[in-house]
Write a protein that holds these residues in place. Structure first.
Motif, PDB file in Angstrom:
ATOM      1  N   PRO A 119       0.841  -1.212   0.000  1.00 25.25           N
ATOM      2  CA  PRO A 119       0.000   0.000   0.000  1.00 25.25           C
ATOM      3  C   PRO A 119       0.869   1.253   0.000  1.00 25.25           C
ATOM      4  N   ASP A 120       0.330   2.280  -0.588  1.00 23.78           N
ATOM      5  CA  ASP A 120       1.058   3.550  -0.700  1.00 23.78           C
ATOM      6  C   ASP A 120       0.783   4.387   0.537  1.00 23.78           C
ATOM      7  N   SER A 121       1.553   4.160   1.555  1.00 19.89           N
ATOM      8  CA  SER A 121       1.420   4.887   2.826  1.00 19.89           C
ATOM      9  C   SER A 121       2.813   5.293   3.268  1.00 19.89           C
ATOM     10  N   GLN A 122       3.054   6.601   3.323  1.00 24.31           N
ATOM     11  CA  GLN A 122       4.381   7.119   3.600  1.00 24.31           C
ATOM     12  C   GLN A 122       4.446   7.770   4.972  1.00 24.31           C
ATOM     13  N   VAL A 123       5.676   7.745   5.491  1.00 27.17           N
ATOM     14  CA  VAL A 123       5.948   8.324   6.802  1.00 27.17           C
ATOM     15  C   VAL A 123       7.102   9.299   6.646  1.00 27.17           C
ATOM     16  N   CYS A 124       6.988  10.441   7.308  1.00 21.46           N
ATOM     17  CA  CYS A 124       7.994  11.488   7.219  1.00 21.46           C
ATOM     18  C   CYS A 124       8.856  11.476   8.471  1.00 21.46           C
ATOM     19  N   LEU A 125      10.200  11.450   8.253  1.00 25.63           N
ATOM     20  CA  LEU A 125      11.146  11.460   9.362  1.00 25.63           C
ATOM     21  C   LEU A 125      12.022  12.695   9.268  1.00 25.63           C
ATOM     22  N   LEU A 126      12.251  13.321  10.413  1.00 28.38           N
ATOM     23  CA  LEU A 126      13.211  14.414  10.536  1.00 28.38           C
ATOM     24  C   LEU A 126      14.397  13.872  11.313  1.00 28.38           C
ATOM     25  N   GLY A 127      15.472  13.585  10.588  1.00 28.26           N
ATOM     26  CA  GLY A 127      16.574  12.886  11.233  1.00 28.26           C
ATOM     27  C   GLY A 127      16.122  11.478  11.587  1.00 28.26           C
ATOM     28  N   ASN A 128      16.161  11.170  12.860  1.00 28.20           N
ATOM     29  CA  ASN A 128      15.628   9.877  13.313  1.00 28.20           C
ATOM     30  C   ASN A 128      14.346  10.049  14.127  1.00 28.20           C
ATOM     31  N   ARG A 129      13.697  11.179  13.974  1.00 26.46           N
ATOM     32  CA  ARG A 129      12.465  11.473  14.701  1.00 26.46           C
ATOM     33  C   ARG A 129      11.285  11.442  13.733  1.00 26.46           C
ATOM     34  N   MET A 130      10.225  10.763  14.179  1.00 25.69           N
ATOM     35  CA  MET A 130       9.032  10.616  13.361  1.00 25.69           C
ATOM     36  C   MET A 130       8.117  11.822  13.570  1.00 25.69           C
ATOM     37  N   LEU A 131       7.476  12.265  12.472  1.00 29.59           N
ATOM     38  CA  LEU A 131       6.632  13.458  12.515  1.00 29.59           C
ATOM     39  C   LEU A 131       5.169  13.080  12.303  1.00 29.59           C
ATOM     40  N   GLN A 132       4.300  13.915  12.862  1.00 29.74           N
ATOM     41  CA  GLN A 132       2.859  13.744  12.686  1.00 29.74           C
ATOM     42  C   GLN A 132       2.464  14.352  11.334  1.00 29.74           C
ATOM     43  N   ASN A 133       2.215  13.499  10.334  1.00 26.49           N
ATOM     44  CA  ASN A 133       1.957  14.039   9.001  1.00 26.49           C
ATOM     45  C   ASN A 133       0.554  14.605   8.852  1.00 26.49           C
TER      46      ASN A 133
END
Length: 1059
Positions: free
Chosen positions: A294-308
């Motif tokens: 499935p096309d589901s992406q996650v955004c990371l800033l460095g090694n920290r996960m962000l609330q998209n």
């Protein structure tokens, strides 16, 4: 030991009543036994009845074919009658006739294995944890640790299910489920403690399921429905929303359960269908991810996960019409224009990365999850962090044991079917089959889901508990096919169904406990303005549809407490402790019953073993302390308090439980060990055989003798209270059954006469090493005035028999003046007159008495007698040293008794004694004439005695001279019919009377004000002709004393100076 020892005739159940058996099942919940109108005669052979004995029969048929058994046909029915009763027997809980009638009127059929056990277990097991927390546990702990957690918890429940299956198939299981099984297997104390733990666990499980339902509703279905808007990093707003909506959801569920359990059962199939569709959607999504992730992406800033959900593009800047402009994400970290903006340092130093949330089954992501450790990609909450940043925060600090406590509630639904055993068609077949099938199915689902989650979903997404990195969606829903809403809706209804099952099962457990009446606090106790406890009759009251209404309301109130906690993660460890305690005792019950091998232990389920039960018990205890050691200690303390409360205040129940069987085995082993050798002096303690006499109304003549017995119980020895009824056993069988309240044993025998009865008791009372070593009895107070001489003859024979049996003897004189257990003696003394040494019992008894609150304020004094040749000063020093080594605190005094002439008073007492004895032997008069004649002769003899003068220092010749008493002629004429006018006194009697008179004078002088006087009791004469004289000697010896305890030792040492 209470003093109200009352002999009550116990009568058997009326057997001849034709309507009795039809009413037994209706009145089984009544604790008062039915009594017959009259006693059985000696010719009858009474038998016990049971609810399966039918008295409906045709006398003509029995008279023709079974005439040989016709006399006992009422108590021992024909096999056909018994089988007919068995066929009509109901396994519904005792007294619940309203429920049975309501179901029969509505035509409702009882539930089978699938609907009654399998579905409730599946609903409770496949609940909130699978959809809301399992992905987070896998991501936080890693696949291997997650598999270890699942394996431990599923093994614990499977072993418990095996033990529960053995217990459930060992007899009929009415309503109450786990409580009924444990209480009948381990006794009311364990049953009540574990039953309440099971009830509280099931109730808090309802709270957890409702909180899970509200978390799904407010987080994933309708986030805009929140009343309180929670700011970032402020979870109180979310908790308040869950409290409000959770309370409303609880009210709706209680209303559904109140309407009827049949509607819950109908809804159960719908809810479980949603659950199974959700699980099928997960497996379908796994297959789909291998083909097309499935096309589901996650955004990371460095090694920290962000609330998209807070931005649309995972970029710092973007080019629009050849112009570089900041994105919405940039504005979250920077202030000002693009050229001179002030940005967050971490934002400036790190780049943004986009990864796939679900790489797919073939992506190889599983290799990184096998040994995954907790990383910092999900930031822990800390006071120095800026919660306005769009990071994904972790709300709790995690570790392995915490994850065990959070996960374990997902496997606690195994009792859901057994809790509703009263509604099952065949509990013995349904409970084992349905429970084990449900555990096997759910264990496979959990293990496969752990592996598949780790193989398909990226680890950083798995650690996102609330799915904030995937647009606020449920993490497991990102894997679902064809739509994520299948998982969301399925998990919502799964939690709803599990909550309804908990609210259905919990009231029935409480109702079963209340119905048994083992906890007196389940009664109404009102204070101004509110009610403290719920009345037992209300807890056991059914609506017409069969639901215990008041128990349901109490369950709802406790469930509301869990909802007010407002956090699923905080409620989960609490209910884990209660369920683990319940599972522990289920395994213990099966192990104890298996090892005891009682004849009644014949379970239909054969795939059990005591080692499996012990393994399950050990695993349950380990998981308790692994999950939360402080919660474990609290639950153990609560269970212990309930156990002791039921033990001391609860109703006495005899259910043939395993603990009683264990006690019997332990008692048998201990008796065999005690039989090997007599106890050492250091282990000696008075084990009393109390000989009681009854009046014409079968009441105790001297109830204070029982009070004195309890005051001697500081020695923690055996106590056997005995009595004898004159007659034949067949004629007085009903009178021989006693109703007493004594912390000891009671033994009543029927004998042709009291002498033989007491003789048999002295010889045979007790068993093995637990036999009595001392006999306590009351002094025959009116032996002189008695018409028959049996009272004092029986007394002397008892003295002889205890001496021959090497048993100590305690005789309480003036027993009616002894204190009761409610009295408190003031400052006084317990005086011990140590004349002869016969084992040291005389000094041990005051020590034991002073341990009791009645005698605690009394001091101990020891007197001993010194003769002319003794050094009284040295005797006192030696005695003080002896008492010091014995660790006894007592005042010592040595009394000197000088040798002197036999006084005229002694001769007079001896003369009166011998005259009375001789006259009673020769005169054959009626009672009135005998008493008048004896009194007149005694009075005249006192006024007419002429004695020879005695010199101060008697010579050797007059020491052996026999005193001669010469009577006046007037008095002598009255004795012409009895012999010579001159009586020659027995020298032995004179010397013994002299000792009694002189010693009595010393004792009265020193101890007349003592609270209790203990004296060495002289032995009876070897010649039975002097028995009456012996009674006179004892009477003179104790004359003028308020309370006297005559002590005769057994001849062996009972006290020692050595440690």
């Amino acid at each position: 030991m209470p003093t109200n020892f009352t002999v009550v005739p116990v009568e058997d159940t009326p057997i001849a009543n034709a309507d009795y058996d039809g009413e037994i099942l209706k009145d089984e919940d009544k604790e008062e036994p039915h009594t017959a109108a009259g006693h059985y005669s000696g010719d009858e052979t009474p038998r016990e009845t049971c609810s399966l004995i039918s008295t409906d029969h045709d006398d003509s048929i029995y008279g023709i074919n079974m005439a040989l058994y016709e006399d006992e046909i009422d108590s021992t029915p024909m096999v056909s009658s018994l089988l007919n009763k068995l066929a009509n027997y109901t396994n519904i809980t005792q007294g619940v006739i309203e429920h049975e009638k309501a179901e029969s009127e509505d035509g409702i059929q009882r539930m089978g294995t699938f609907i009654g056990v399998f579905l409730p277990c599946m609903q409770n097991i496949l609940g909130v944890i699978l959809f809301l927390r399992l992905t987070w546990i896998v991501g936080t702990a890693g696949i291997m640790d997650a598999l270890a957690i699942v394996f431990m918890c599923c093994s614990c429940t499977m072993l418990t299910a095996i033990s529960m299956s053995a217990i459930a198939t060992n007899g009929v299981v009415p309503a109450g489920g786990s409580y009924y099984m444990i209480s009948r297997a381990l006794g009311p104390e364990f049953g009540g403690a574990v039953g309440l733990c099971s009830y509280l666990g099931t109730t808090f499980a309802g709270s957890m399921y409702i909180l899970g339902t509200m978390e799904i509703f407010l987080t994933y279905i309708m986030p805009n429905a929140a009343v309180f808007k929670a700011g970032t990093g402020e979870p109180n707003g979310m908790q308040n929303n869950m409290r409000i909506y959770g309370t409303c959801c609880l009210a709706i569920m209680v209303l559904v359960v109140f309407v009827g359990v049949k509607y819950v059962n109908k809804l159960a199939l719908v809810f479980l269908s949603c659950v199974m569709l959700s699980i099928m959607a997960i497996y379908a999504g796994v297959i789909q991810s291998a083909i097309k992730p499935p096309d589901s992406q996650v955004c990371l800033l460095g090694n920290r996960m962000l609330q998209n959900s807070m931005f649309d593009k995972c970029q710092k800047t973007e080019v629009i019409n050849n112009v570089t402009t900041p994105t919405k994400l940039w504005t979250l970290f920077c202030e000002g224009d693009l050229g001179n903006a002030t940005c967050n340092e971490y934002f400036t130093q790190n780049n943004l990365t986009v990864i796939q949330a679900v790489p797919g089954l073939l992506s190889g992501v599983i290799s990184g999850e096998y040994s995954n450790k907790i990383t910092h990609q999900v930031i822990q909450i800390s006071s120095h962090l800026n919660y306005e940043m769009p990071y994904v925060f972790n709300d709790i600090t995690t570790f392995f044991t915490l994850l065990v406590g959070i996960y374990f509630p997902s496997v606690t639904g195994i009792m859901a079917g057994s809790n509703r055993s009263g509604d099952l068609r065949d509990p013995q077949r349904s409970i084992p089959t349905g429970t084990i099938m449900a555990i096997a199915t759910t264990s496979f689902i959990y293990i496969s889901c752990v592996v598949l989650f780790g193989a398909c979903i990226d680890g950083v997404v798995l650690r996102d508990k609330y799915g904030e990195s995937v647009n606020g969606s449920l993490v497991v829903a990102t894997l679902a096919w064809p739509s994520s809403w299948v998982i969301v809706i399925g998990s919502f209804f799964s939690c709803c169904g599990a909550g309804l099952q908990s609210l259905t099962g919990a009231p029935r457990i409480l109702q079963a406990i209340s119905r048994d009446g083992i906890m007196p606090f389940l009664q109404v106790t009102t204070c101004p303005g509110f009610t403290l406890f719920i009345e037992r009759k209300h807890l056991t009251k059914f609506k017409s549809n069969g639901e215990p209404t008041w128990a349901l309301l109490l369950t709802a109130a406790i469930c509301e407490i869990g909802i007010l906690i407002g956090s699923l993660d905080n409620v989960a460890p609490i209910l884990s402790m209660f369920f683990l305690m319940c599972y522990l005792f289920v395994n213990l019950a099966c192990a104890v019953q298996t090892l005891l091998r009682t004849p009644n232990w014949r379970p239909r389920f054969k795939f059990y073993h005591w080692s499996l039960s012990f393994l399950g018990m050990s695993l349950s205890l380990s998981l308790m302390f692994v999950s939360s050691w402080y919660y474990a200690l609290v639950v153990i303390l609560i269970s212990g308090c309930i156990y002791k409360y039921i033990e001391y205040r609860g109703a006495e129940k005899e259910w043939g439980d395993g603990i009683r069987g264990l006690s019997l085995n332990a008692a048998q082993y201990a008796l065999i060990k005690l039989e090997e050798a007599p106890p050492h002096t250091k282990n000696w303690r008075p084990q009393l055989l109390v000989l009681l006499k009854l009046d014409s109304d079968l009441g105790v003549k001297h109830p204070r003798l029982l009070s004195f017995t309890s005051q001697l119980k500081a020695g923690k020895g055996l106590t056997i209270v005995c009595s004898v009824l004159e007659g034949t056993y067949m004629a007085r069988e009903a009178d021989a059954k006693l109703s007493e309240k004594v912390k000891g044993f009671c033994h009543v025998v029927v004998s042709s006469n009291q002498r033989d009865g007491f003789s048999h008791l002295i010889q045979s009372a007790g068993l093995g090493g637990m036999k009595h070593n001392a006999v306590l009895m009351a002094w025959p107070a009116n032996w002189k005035q008695s018409e028959s001489n049996l009272s004092w003859k029986n007394f002397i024979e008892t003295v002889r028999e205890t001496t021959a049996a090497h048993q100590a003897l305690l005789v309480a004189k003036n027993i009616d003046s002894f204190p009761t257990n409610q009295e408190r003696l003031g400052v006084g003394t317990i005086d011990v007159w140590w004349i002869v040494h016969d084992g040291g019992l005389l000094m041990l008894l005051p020590f034991l008495l002073r341990q009791h609150k009645v005698w605690r304020r009394c001091k101990m004094r020891i007197f001993t007698v010194a003769q002319m040749d003794d050094n009284s000063i040295q005797m006192k020093k030696d005695l003080q040293m002896f008492l010091y080594h014995l660790r006894l605190d007592a005042k010592v005094e040595v009394v000197e008794m000088n040798a002197g002439d036999i006084s005229a008073f002694t001769n007079e007492k001896t003369l009166v004694m011998e005259q009375r004895s001789q006259m009673l032997k020769q005169m054959q008069l009626s009672k009135t004439e005998r008493e008048r004649e004896i009194q007149s002769i005694s009075d005249e003899s006192r006024n007419s005695i002429r004695r020879k003068p005695c010199r101060e220092k008697p010579t050797q010749s007059n020491k052996s001279q026999v005193p001669t008493i010469i009577l006046d002629e007037e008095v002598a004429q009255g004795f012409t019919s009895y012999g010579s006018h001159i009586f020659t006194l027995d020298q032995t009697n004179v010397r013994r009377m002299h000792t009694a008179v002189k010693l009595n004078k010393v004792v009265v002088n020193k101890s007349q004000g003592a609270q209790l006087v203990l004296l060495n009791m002289p032995g009876p004469p070897k010649n039975q002709g002097g028995d009456e004289s012996y009674m006179e000697f004892l009477e003179v010896l104790t004359e003028g004393l308020k309370r006297v305890l005559l002590v005769r030792g057994s001849g062996r040492e009972v006290i020692t100076i050595y440690s």
